[in-house]
Motif scaffolding. Structure first.
Motif, mmCIF file in Angstrom:
data_model
loop_
_atom_site.group_PDB
_atom_site.id
_atom_site.type_symbol
_atom_site.label_atom_id
_atom_site.label_comp_id
_atom_site.label_asym_id
_atom_site.label_seq_id
_atom_site.Cartn_x
_atom_site.Cartn_y
_atom_site.Cartn_z
ATOM 1 N N GLU A 446 5.436 -8.560 -5.289
ATOM 2 C CA GLU A 446 5.361 -7.862 -4.009
ATOM 3 C C GLU A 446 4.894 -6.416 -4.180
ATOM 4 O O GLU A 446 4.250 -5.857 -3.299
ATOM 5 C CB GLU A 446 6.720 -7.905 -3.301
ATOM 6 C CG GLU A 446 7.104 -9.293 -2.811
ATOM 7 C CD GLU A 446 6.018 -9.902 -1.938
ATOM 8 O OE1 GLU A 446 5.529 -9.218 -1.018
ATOM 9 O OE2 GLU A 446 5.645 -11.064 -2.192
ATOM 10 N N ASN A 447 5.204 -5.801 -5.326
ATOM 11 C CA ASN A 447 4.681 -4.458 -5.588
ATOM 12 C C ASN A 447 3.162 -4.480 -5.695
ATOM 13 O O ASN A 447 2.492 -3.586 -5.194
ATOM 14 C CB ASN A 447 5.283 -3.903 -6.879
ATOM 15 C CG ASN A 447 6.507 -3.040 -6.640
ATOM 16 O OD1 ASN A 447 6.393 -1.889 -6.237
ATOM 17 N ND2 ASN A 447 7.680 -3.623 -6.862
ATOM 18 N N LEU A 448 2.624 -5.516 -6.319
ATOM 19 C CA LEU A 448 1.172 -5.624 -6.424
ATOM 20 C C LEU A 448 0.552 -5.995 -5.084
ATOM 21 O O LEU A 448 -0.481 -5.460 -4.689
ATOM 22 C CB LEU A 448 0.809 -6.670 -7.485
ATOM 23 C CG LEU A 448 1.197 -6.302 -8.928
ATOM 24 C CD1 LEU A 448 0.932 -7.474 -9.865
ATOM 25 C CD2 LEU A 448 0.447 -5.065 -9.389
ATOM 26 N N ARG A 449 1.217 -6.894 -4.371
ATOM 27 C CA ARG A 449 0.671 -7.347 -3.082
ATOM 28 C C ARG A 449 0.767 -6.261 -2.018
ATOM 29 O O ARG A 449 0.106 -6.337 -0.981
ATOM 30 C CB ARG A 449 1.418 -8.604 -2.645
ATOM 31 C CG ARG A 449 0.823 -9.300 -1.435
ATOM 32 C CD ARG A 449 1.454 -10.662 -1.207
ATOM 33 N NE ARG A 449 0.821 -11.689 -2.028
ATOM 34 C CZ ARG A 449 1.477 -12.658 -2.660
ATOM 35 N NH1 ARG A 449 2.798 -12.695 -2.611
ATOM 36 N NH2 ARG A 449 0.821 -13.556 -3.365
ATOM 37 N N TYR A 450 1.565 -5.237 -2.258
ATOM 38 C CA TYR A 450 1.692 -4.132 -1.305
ATOM 39 C C TYR A 450 0.331 -3.487 -1.041
ATOM 40 O O TYR A 450 0.060 -3.010 0.056
ATOM 41 C CB TYR A 450 2.677 -3.105 -1.867
ATOM 42 C CG TYR A 450 3.036 -1.981 -0.926
ATOM 43 C CD1 TYR A 450 3.839 -2.215 0.185
ATOM 44 C CD2 TYR A 450 2.596 -0.682 -1.159
ATOM 45 C CE1 TYR A 450 4.181 -1.181 1.050
ATOM 46 C CE2 TYR A 450 2.937 0.358 -0.306
ATOM 47 C CZ TYR A 450 3.731 0.095 0.793
ATOM 48 O OH TYR A 450 4.060 1.124 1.648
ATOM 49 N N ALA A 451 -0.527 -3.456 -2.055
ATOM 50 C CA ALA A 451 -1.850 -2.863 -1.893
ATOM 51 C C ALA A 451 -2.793 -3.768 -1.123
ATOM 52 O O ALA A 451 -3.746 -3.295 -0.497
ATOM 53 C CB ALA A 451 -2.449 -2.559 -3.271
ATOM 54 N N ARG A 452 -2.533 -5.078 -1.187
ATOM 55 C CA ARG A 452 -3.415 -6.028 -0.505
ATOM 56 C C ARG A 452 -2.573 -7.226 -0.079
ATOM 57 O O ARG A 452 -2.401 -8.184 -0.832
ATOM 58 C CB ARG A 452 -4.549 -6.465 -1.439
ATOM 59 C CG ARG A 452 -5.566 -7.385 -0.791
ATOM 60 C CD ARG A 452 -6.641 -7.754 -1.789
ATOM 61 N NE ARG A 452 -7.454 -8.849 -1.304
ATOM 62 C CZ ARG A 452 -8.385 -9.472 -2.024
ATOM 63 N NH1 ARG A 452 -8.586 -9.096 -3.289
ATOM 64 N NH2 ARG A 452 -9.083 -10.455 -1.520
ATOM 65 N N PRO A 453 -2.012 -7.191 1.131
ATOM 66 C CA PRO A 453 -1.066 -8.222 1.563
ATOM 67 C C PRO A 453 -1.620 -9.643 1.523
ATOM 68 O O PRO A 453 -0.846 -10.601 1.378
ATOM 69 C CB PRO A 453 -0.735 -7.812 3.008
ATOM 70 C CG PRO A 453 -0.989 -6.344 3.046
ATOM 71 C CD PRO A 453 -2.153 -6.121 2.134
ATOM 72 N N LEU A 506 -6.612 -4.516 -7.176
ATOM 73 C CA LEU A 506 -6.569 -5.475 -6.069
ATOM 74 C C LEU A 506 -7.279 -4.926 -4.839
ATOM 75 O O LEU A 506 -7.860 -5.684 -4.060
ATOM 76 C CB LEU A 506 -5.113 -5.813 -5.719
ATOM 77 C CG LEU A 506 -4.441 -6.882 -6.584
ATOM 78 C CD1 LEU A 506 -2.963 -6.966 -6.244
ATOM 79 C CD2 LEU A 506 -5.101 -8.233 -6.377
ATOM 80 N N ARG A 507 -7.251 -3.621 -4.657
ATOM 81 C CA ARG A 507 -7.898 -3.018 -3.489
ATOM 82 C C ARG A 507 -9.394 -2.846 -3.694
ATOM 83 O O ARG A 507 -10.139 -2.688 -2.732
ATOM 84 C CB ARG A 507 -7.262 -1.655 -3.182
ATOM 85 C CG ARG A 507 -5.813 -1.761 -2.736
ATOM 86 C CD ARG A 507 -5.207 -0.396 -2.480
ATOM 87 N NE ARG A 507 -6.040 0.366 -1.566
ATOM 88 C CZ ARG A 507 -6.277 1.669 -1.685
ATOM 89 N NH1 ARG A 507 -5.772 2.335 -2.709
ATOM 90 N NH2 ARG A 507 -7.018 2.300 -0.801
ATOM 91 N N ASP A 508 -9.834 -2.830 -4.941
ATOM 92 C CA ASP A 508 -11.256 -2.728 -5.281
ATOM 93 C C ASP A 508 -11.929 -1.539 -4.592
ATOM 94 O O ASP A 508 -12.920 -1.702 -3.857
ATOM 95 C CB ASP A 508 -11.970 -4.035 -4.897
ATOM 96 C CG ASP A 508 -13.375 -4.119 -5.506
ATOM 97 O OD1 ASP A 508 -13.613 -3.422 -6.515
ATOM 98 O OD2 ASP A 508 -14.220 -4.839 -4.955
#
Length: 587
Positions: A446-453, A506-508
């Motif tokens: 979820e910490n990683l997905r925070y940048a890109r849900p 992840l946000r690129d």
């Protein structure tokens, strides 16, 4: 208990509390006019129907019982039961509608404050204690909940009931009505005195609650606990918390007891009025039947309840203005970094970054943190900012991500001023990895997905592999579903940095800002993180704030910054050959 010292309100706080208008408070309900109108109609109907009971009672005493008219008695008693049933049903509907409206107003108030604070610049959060912000949203808004959810309907219900009761009393005996109302002027005067006193105490209490929240936030966060344990300051923190809590006890007692003796005296007077009514009814000039006297005293008792209710509502409303003042103070904060009215959309951003004679000074500072800086970073190239601590490197980076707006000049991406881009578009174009990595108290995934849900598990794992952190995460007890702990304290500095790199991947973003991201790492960890940075920087415009010059030797441009100004610019070899400030730093 002994009186404790309280922090005195500042003149600005006193002025803010005075300037809160009831019109602005009433504006919170403007969007709910229709349901509130229904509530008022229900209240009016309930009050009118309820006024039938004293007249039915008079008919029972004066007509049905003396004449032994059983049929009339049955109808009158049935009418009394019907009145009670209808008013009870209307009360349930009224409570449901008014509570729903109140909760929707509370919801809007909370979200408005939270949204407005999200739009504040970093400068606001630098100046403001975190516990203070939390206290405004939780304690202050929570404290006004009863006022918001019940005040409007309470005023309408009590006012309507009081008017209907007065009309009914006058219909029975206008002389006795005048006797009953003689107590109103002193009651109103006492209530206003109590309201002003409680309002002042409430403002002090909310400030003390904010101080308590600050102590909790500073003393019980993971960083605060580590600091107190290493410095041995736990006893001092406990004493500070205990003193603040004790002051709250005193303020709560003062708030509850403020004017209580005055109001108790008025209750005694209210209770004595029926005795006066009976005495007046016994005078030779009084021509009252027993039924009329009983009905009138019942109405009189019913009148004082809404009158006291109105006076108490007035006290509560005046008291709550101290809470509204603190909330409106935040809602009135100016937005320093504004969204553009008509944002420009970059369909395919290339990442060409330019500073055009940019100057910036922090609020309250006479010296410019950045002065006349001009930079040109072509798309896909790298820029390194070097200089001593306090030279303005991080301020330049903050201007790139628009944490602040320039005082003069402009910063552009592909020729578009950052102020013309929406904040959401800008955050998708520019990515930041800083020295202080903030991780949420949730799982790694979820910490990683925070940048890109919308990122898939496969994309998350691919980003972690590119950031050289996948093996570390996979070795955890629950892998990507492992909780990182408060601020990610279960990970080392290098591991947190690589998680932040994966999050940015992840946000690129087309432009990457690396703000001294390896300055606190040992050499071996730095090499691992640098490999991740190399992967992250490939094909992107990169701005690196360098602590160690060895990390920026290969940059396309190196700019030396001193006191917010550009002293030198060029490649590593050119600057070393020039023998200037960079050569001295590299020596």
């Amino acid at each position: 208990m002994p009186r404790l010292e309280h922090r005195k309100p500042t003149p600005a706080e006193k002025q803010q509390a005075r300037e809160v208008s009831l019109r602005r408070v009433g504006g919170l309900f403007r969007a709910h006019t229709r349901p509130l109108t229904v509530v008022v109609l229900i209240i009016v109907a309930s009050s009118i129907i309820g006024m039938a009971s004293p007249f039915l009672l008079r008919a029972v005493i004066d007509d049905a019982l003396p004449h032994a008219d059983l049929s009339l008695l049955v109808w009158l008693v049935a009418g009394m039961v019907a009145v009670a049933a209808v008013t009870a049903a209307l009360g349930v509907v009224q409570t449901w509608i008014s509570t729903r409206v109140g909760q929707e107003v509370m919801h809007r108030l909370r979200t408005d404050v939270f949204t407005h604070l999200q739009r504040q610049s970093i400068g606001f959060f630098t100046r403001t204690r975190t516990g203070e912000v939390q206290s405004r949203i939780t304690n202050d808004i929570g404290g006004m909940e009863s006022v918001v959810t019940s005040t409007a309907t309470s005023i309408a219900a009590n006012l309507t009931t009081a008017i209907a009761t007065l009309v009914a009393m006058a219909a029975l005996s206008w002389q006795l009505s005048l006797v009953s109302l003689a107590v109103l002027p002193p009651a109103i005067w006492f209530s206003r005195r109590v309201a002003r006193l409680r309002r002042e105490i409430t403002a002090q209490r909310q400030r003390e609650l904010a101080d308590l929240n600050v102590t909790i936030e500073e003393g019980l966060s993971i960083s605060g606990v580590q600091l107190s344990k290493t410095l041995g300051t736990a006893p001092a923190l406990i004493s500070r918390f205990t003193a603040s809590s004790a002051r709250l006890i005193d303020l709560e007692l003062r708030s509850e007891l403020a004017g209580r003796w005055r109001m108790a005296s008025m209750s005694i007077v209210f209770a004595a009025i029926p005795a006066v009514i009976y005495l007046a009814a016994g005078m030779p000039f009084a021509q009252l039947s027993i039924g009329t006297l009983v009905a009138f005293t019942a109405l009189q008792a019913g009148l004082f309840r809404p009158l006291i209710g109105l006076l108490n509502v007035g006290v509560q409303l005046t008291t709550s203005l101290a809470l509204f003042a603190r909330i409106f103070e935040y809602l009135d904060l100016p937005i320093e970094v504004q969204e553009p009215a008509r944002p420009v959309v970059l369909e395919n951003p290339q990442g060409n970054l330019r500073f055009e004679n940019v100057t910036f000074a922090y609020a309250g500072s006479n010296a410019a943190a950045v002065a006349g800086v001009s930079l040109d970073v072509p798309a896909g190239t790298s820029l390194a900012l070097v200089g001593e601590t306090g030279s303005g490197k991080s301020t330049i980076a903050a201007l790139i991500v628009r944490l602040y707006d320039p005082t003069a000049g402009r910063v552009t991406i592909d020729g578009v001023d950052l102020r013309d881009l929406s904040l959401a578009d800008l955050s998708s174009i520019v990515g930041v990895v800083s020295q202080e990595t903030y991780l949420l108290h949730t799982t790694v995934r979820e910490n990683l997905r925070y940048a890109r849900p919308d990122a898939t598990d496969a994309q998350i794992e691919a980003a972690a592999r590119a950031a050289q952190i996948h093996e570390v995460i996979a070795a955890l007890p629950d892998g990507y579903d492992t909780t990182v702990g408060s601020r990610g304290h279960r990970f080392s500095g290098g591991e947190k940095q690589r998680i932040a790199i994966a999050r940015t991947l992840l946000r690129d973003p087309r432009i990457l800002v690396l703000d001294e991201a390896t300055s606190a790492l040992d050499n071996e960890t730095e090499r691992a993180v640098q490999r991740a940075f190399d992967e992250l920087s490939r094909g992107r415009t990169t701005v690196t704030i360098a602590h160690r010059l060895s990390t920026v030797r290969a940059a396309d441009q190196i700019v030396v910054v001193d006191h917010g100004r550009v002293l030198e610019a060029g490649t590593h070899d050119a600057l070393v050959g020039a023998g200037g400030r960079y050569a001295a730093l590299a020596a």
